[in-house]
Design an enzyme around this catalytic site. Structure first.
Site, PDB file in Angstrom:
ATOM      1  N   LEU A   6       0.814  -1.200   0.000  1.00 18.46           N
ATOM      2  CA  LEU A   6       0.000   0.000   0.000  1.00 18.46           C
ATOM      3  C   LEU A   6       0.852   1.257   0.000  1.00 18.46           C
ATOM      4  CD1 LEU A   6      -2.676   1.508   0.168  1.00 18.46           C
ATOM      5  CD2 LEU A   6      -2.641   1.152   2.655  1.00 18.46           C
ATOM      6  N   ILE A   9       8.831   1.852  14.818  1.00 17.74           N
ATOM      7  CA  ILE A   9       7.707   2.504  15.487  1.00 17.74           C
ATOM      8  C   ILE A   9       7.388   1.886  16.838  1.00 17.74           C
ATOM      9  CG2 ILE A   9       6.701   3.269  13.299  1.00 17.74           C
ATOM     10  CD1 ILE A   9       4.564   1.043  13.679  1.00 17.74           C
ATOM     11  N   LYS A  65      -4.833  -5.332  16.037  1.00 10.42           N
ATOM     12  CA  LYS A  65      -5.191  -4.185  15.195  1.00 10.42           C
ATOM     13  C   LYS A  65      -6.266  -3.331  15.876  1.00 10.42           C
ATOM     14  CE  LYS A  65      -4.046  -3.170  11.580  1.00 10.42           C
ATOM     15  NZ  LYS A  65      -2.985  -2.216  11.167  1.00 10.42           N
ATOM     16  N   TRP A  84      -9.001  -7.512   2.109  1.00 11.51           N
ATOM     17  CA  TRP A  84      -8.641  -8.308   0.925  1.00 11.51           C
ATOM     18  C   TRP A  84      -7.846  -7.462  -0.078  1.00 11.51           C
ATOM     19  CZ3 TRP A  84     -13.054 -12.184  -0.680  1.00 11.51           C
ATOM     20  CH2 TRP A  84     -13.506 -12.869   0.459  1.00 11.51           C
ATOM     21  N   ALA A 138       2.662  -2.455   9.683  1.00 10.34           N
ATOM     22  CA  ALA A 138       1.831  -3.411  10.427  1.00 10.34           C
ATOM     23  C   ALA A 138       2.449  -4.794  10.370  1.00 10.34           C
ATOM     24  CB  ALA A 138       0.419  -3.458   9.846  1.00 10.34           C
ATOM     25  N   TYR A 139       2.088  -5.610  11.342  1.00  8.43           N
ATOM     26  CA  TYR A 139       2.415  -7.029  11.335  1.00  8.43           C
ATOM     27  C   TYR A 139       1.208  -7.717  10.698  1.00  8.43           C
ATOM     28  CZ  TYR A 139       4.552 -11.363  13.186  1.00  8.43           C
ATOM     29  OH  TYR A 139       5.165 -12.591  13.324  1.00  8.43           O
ATOM     30  N   THR A 140       1.307  -8.043   9.405  1.00  2.00           N
ATOM     31  CA  THR A 140       0.136  -8.489   8.652  1.00  2.00           C
ATOM     32  C   THR A 140       0.092  -9.990   8.396  1.00  2.00           C
ATOM     33  OG1 THR A 140       1.282  -8.004   6.571  1.00  2.00           O
ATOM     34  CG2 THR A 140      -0.122  -6.262   7.493  1.00  2.00           C
ATOM     35  N   ASP A 152     -10.652  -5.366   8.322  1.00  2.00           N
ATOM     36  CA  ASP A 152     -11.953  -5.985   8.566  1.00  2.00           C
ATOM     37  C   ASP A 152     -11.884  -7.042   9.661  1.00  2.00           C
ATOM     38  OD1 ASP A 152     -10.312  -7.445   6.734  1.00  2.00           O
ATOM     39  OD2 ASP A 152     -12.016  -8.687   6.171  1.00  2.00           O
ATOM     40  N   TYR A 211      -4.400 -11.305  15.236  1.00  2.00           N
ATOM     41  CA  TYR A 211      -4.218 -10.192  14.292  1.00  2.00           C
ATOM     42  C   TYR A 211      -5.313  -9.147  14.488  1.00  2.00           C
ATOM     43  CZ  TYR A 211      -4.176  -7.611   9.878  1.00  2.00           C
ATOM     44  OH  TYR A 211      -4.172  -6.617   8.931  1.00  2.00           O
TER      45      TYR A 211
END
Length: 293
Positions: free
Chosen positions: A12, A49, A141, A162, A72-74, A114, A137
């Site tokens: 992103l 961060i 978040k 998604w 982020a830890y995705t 989501d 997760y």
């Protein structure tokens, strides 16, 4: 204007950086205020961060007016086995950025998911619905969201789902690879959500950041489908018609329980800055048309 983008090596963030540099997105021009902006980019090697002092020092020295947090830890399954690491990045890291932004009066655009919802409701979730995550997760978040709201007055929380894009690995690229290498794949057909093109999300992140419409947003592709239906469309656009096979989540077990129905409704967008998110099928077609440009 100075704009800081964290997690700058991610899918992103690279899209946002590209759009800022060229002055337009796939959906139109970027806000006039951002034309010629100085773009500051950091990833964990330049700014960790999870370290509060480092965040405050960086912000005090560089003084960006806007911070877009894409760090982020995705790894959803990885979060289950590395809970402390996930919490440090997704929750503490978000808290540190929020405090540092508040110290200098900067806006914070924070990307969420989501997965903060359980996925056990039959209709798309709106921003006023109460989150109830069922995975580490999602829980980390959500904790990050709460920290952002608590510590930064000028904050926007953007939940998406998604996500796929031109840079980095994602579901679309994986399905295309499996079509080429294995002639198709079995894909779960009992999980519903909203595929989201990173190009659409980038356009809206910038539009939101230019406003003072602070709060929580859902920002996903319009329309919904199952992962199998998403994969079917991907295969078709890649020239592999009819190669995907549906299966159940029980047939494809993972360490993490996924939401069965995680579709989001972009209500906040509609009533504030405007919802220009494309229908997920149209956005996916555009992805295939533009990926080699």
């Amino acid at each position: 204007m100075k704009i800081l983008i964290t997690g700058a090596n991610g899918m992103l963030a690279t899209q946002v950086i590209t759009d800022l540099k060229r002055g337009y997105t796939e959906l139109g021009k970027i806000p006039q205020n951002f034309i010629g902006a100085e773009i500051l980019t950091t990833d964990v090697d330049a700014l960790d961060i999870t370290k509060k002092d480092a965040c405050e020092k960086y912000m005090a020295e560089n003084r960006p007016e806007i911070v877009i947090n894409c760090a982020a830890y995705t790894n959803v399954d990885g979060c289950e086995s590395h809970q402390d690491d996930a919490f440090k990045v997704n929750a503490i890291g978000s808290r540190n950025l929020a405090i540092a932004c508040e110290n200098i009066g900067a806006k914070l655009v924070h990307v969420s998911t989501d997965y903060v919802f359980a996925g056990n409701e039959p209709t798309p979730r709106r921003e006023y619905d109460i989150p109830h995550p069922i995975s580490v997760y999602g829980k980390t978040k959500l904790a990050g969201e709460e920290f952002v709201k608590q510590y930064c007055k000028k904050s926007f929380i953007i939940r998406t789902s998604w996500l796929y894009g031109y840079n980095g690995n994602n579901f679309v690229k994986t399905m295309v690879r499996l079509c080429h290498e294995k002639g198709g794949a079995s894909v779960v057909n009992d999980q519903h959500g909203n595929p989201t093109n990173a190009a659409d999300l980038s356009h809206h992140l910038l539009k939101i950041a230019d406003s003072e419409e602070y709060g929580t947003y859902h920002c996903t592709g319009n329309g919904e489908c199952t992962w199998f239906e998403f994969a079917q469309k991907i295969a078709s656009l890649a020239g592999f018609e009819g190669v995907m096979k549906p299966c159940t989540s029980d047939e494809f077990p993972t360490p993490t329980k996924r939401p069965e129905y995680s579709a989001l409704d972009n209500m906040m967008l509609r009533v504030t800055v405007g919802d220009e998110m494309r229908d997920w099928k149209d956005a996916l077609e555009a992805y295939f048309e533009n990926q080699d440009k």
